[in-house]
Design an enzyme around this catalytic site. Structure first.
Site: not given
Ligand code: NAD
Length: 505
Positions: A94, A154, A156, A253, A287, A468, A475
């Site tokens: 996946d 997300a 990843n 997150e 991330c 920030k 978590e």
């Molecule tokens: P994304 O923001 O595009 O999507 C994340 C989730 O949000 C998906 O399930 C998506 O369908 C949903 N989504 C999209 N629009 C929405 C809305 N308006 N309301 C509610 N849900 C909505 O992120 P991505 O591209 O899937 O993931 C990559 C990002 O995640 C990177 O910026 C990465 O740094 C971050 N990340 C952060 C952590 C952490 O622990 N801080 C961990 C993993 C990934």
């Protein structure tokens, strides 16, 4: 055309549901760009039904004795471990991440967190406190489950994210409706089935499928008490804004652009290994990646040379081969985004390309699986002589793109200011033999997750969350459980001392 996996849809009331809308999408194998499964988007009435299922299950689950909830969740952790390789294979398909990673990190770190929170609540982690005010009066506090919670993930670390959200959520007595990323949904219903097999009652863990509109509908649902979100800063801002309207609890997150600081006395081999981990693990899709690597001028040349030697040991290729340690990027849009950053770095930022670049990796043309040529493969890329205002240095790329920034050896104060010169503050790290200096530098870095002489490990015991724009809340660790309960304080006065402001004058 028959696909490798059966169709996926929503899961609630303890079972897989039939499609609740006519709309569907496909999840794609990033290594080959071939479809893996059809996914039915959950309609709004389907989301309502999943939330209703969670709401119905809440009273009994929240009243279940802690030790009994713990026992059920421990069983789920054991099933995850027993099925580790099978689940890791699904995650590899996946996400495109190499099996060497998914089989040793993704499921394992999810199961660890489940076991950790199960043990915590079984061992008194939800106990309140008693505060003796005076001989005949005291305050006692209780930790109360919030109700129906939404988890939005997300792509990843799909199963890990699902577990890092659902483990403390369920352990604390809440129920959950979880929406995986539309790019990586395969794990979601498997996890629901594992919870059910372990004895989690119907309605306690539910799944809805779809993209941003499904996430947005779930977020603003009036019966949802909390939203735990992992994703980009820009999406997190929308989600937090929507949740604020209902005064919902949130955990955010979000993304980062973390500083990996090599101090002048660092063990150079250890520092190079750290920079490699901080940029190329999971093909840079982590991330907490330390994509701004600050290197002192005195060791810059030696550092670059050793980096180039190490990059040769990245083994891209067949993702199911246990020797492979570098897979493709997760999706076509993400592939195009990362390539556009690499091109921008060369053409507009005019950074010096040390290795890599936007061309297709050379090994692809001779790979035995011809379908790989359609996959989302990129070459590990390092830019050097970068400056703080370059776009590749300022924005999260979320791919295998490292930026080297040099600094004057004796100017640690401006180094720290430069490291902090960003709107995000997810992670940071320092490599040095001088531990006093390490603590001084770490103490001044504006980031919620920091490392000294290592990079990336995030065990269950360690609370993690960004500063920030990188997020709100944490978590894992002891604080991770607090994010899923609300407090009630009760003052008991055995002396009958009711304040007398309304007494007759
Ligand atoms: P994304 O923001 O595009 O999507 C994340 C989730 O949000 C998906 O399930 C998506 O369908 C949903 N989504 C999209 N629009 C929405 C809305 N308006 N309301 C509610 N849900 C909505 O992120 P991505 O591209 O899937 O993931 C990559 C990002 O995640 C990177 O910026 C990465 O740094 C971050 N990340 C952060 C952590 C952490 O622990 N801080 C961990 C993993 C990934």
């Amino acid at each position: 055309m028959s696909l490798p996996y059966p169709p996926r849809s929503a899961y609630y009331d303890g079972k897989l549901q039939s499609a609740s809308s006519t709309s569907s999408f496909q999840t794609i194998d990033p290594a080959t760009a071939k479809p893996l499964a059809n996914i039915h988007t959950t309609s709004q009435s389907g989301i309502d039904a999943a939330v209703a299922s969670a709401k119905k299950a809440f009273p009994a689950w929240s009243a279940t004795p802690h030790i009994e909830r713990a026992r059920i969740l421990q069983k789920a952790a054991a099933i995850l471990r027993a099925r580790n390789d099978e689940l890791a294979k699904v995650e590899t398909h996946d996400t495109g991440k190499a099996f060497s990673e998914t089989s040793t990190v993704d499921v394992v770190t999810g199961a660890d967190v489940l076991e950790y929170f199960a043990n915590m609540v079984g061992g008194g982690g939800l106990n309140g406190e008693t505060i003796q005010l005076r001989p005949n009066a005291w305050v006692y506090t209780t930790k109360n489950a919030l109700g129906v919670c939404a988890g939005i993930g997300a792509w990843n670390y799909p199963i890990q994210i699902a577990l890092w959200k659902s483990a403390p959520c369920l352990a604390a007595g809440n129920t959950m409706v979880y929406k995986p990323s539309e790019f990586t949904p395969l794990h979601s219903t498997l996890l629901a089935e594992i919870y059910a097999e372990a004895g989690v009652p119907p309605g306690v863990f539910n799944v809805v499928q779809g993209g941003g509109d499904v996430g947005a509908y779930l977020t603003k649902h009036p019966d949802v008490a909390k939203v735990s979100f992992t994703g980009q800063v820009s999406t997190g801002q929308k989600v937090a804004g929507s949740a604020a309207g209902g005064m919902k609890y949130v955990t955010m997150e979000l993304g980062g652009k973390s500083a990996c600081i090599i101090l002048p006395d660092a063990d150079i081999d250890q520092a190079v290994d750290g920079a490699m981990m901080a940029n190329f693990f999971s093909t840079g899709q982590v991330c907490t990646n330390g994509t701004r690597v600050f290197v002192p001028q005195s060791i810059k040349a030696a550092f670059e040379k050793k980096l180039l030697d190490k990059v040769k040991h990245i083994r891209a290729g067949d993702v199911s081969d246990p020797n492979t340690n570098f897979g493709p990027l997760v999706s076509k849009p993400h592939y195009e985004k990362v390539l556009s950053y690499i091109k921008h770095g060369i053409q507009v930022d005019k950074a010096t390309l040390l290795c890599g670049g936007p061309e297709k990796p050379a090994w692809l043309s001779s790979h035995k699986n011809k379908d790989y040529q359609n996959g989302y493969w990129v070459t590990p890329t390092i830019f050097t002589d970068c400056t703080d205002n370059m776009r590749i240095v300022q924005e999260e790329i979320f791919g295998p793109v490292m930026s080297l920034l040099s600094y004057a050896d004796n100017d640690i104060a401006s180094l720290i200011a430069r490291a902090n010169n960003t709107d995000v503050g997810l992670a940071a790290g320092v490599f040095t033999k001088n531990l006093n200096l390490a603590h001084q530098v770490i103490g001044q870095l504006e980031a919620g997750i920091t490392w000294i002489n290592t990079w990336g490990e995030s065990p269950a015991e360690m609370s993690v969350g960004g500063w920030k724009l990188s997020g709100v809340g944490v978590e894992n660790g002891r604080k991770g459980l607090e994010a899923w309960v609300k407090n009630k304080s009760t003052l008991v006065d055995m002396g009958g001392e009711v304040p007398t402001v309304f007494a007759k004058l």
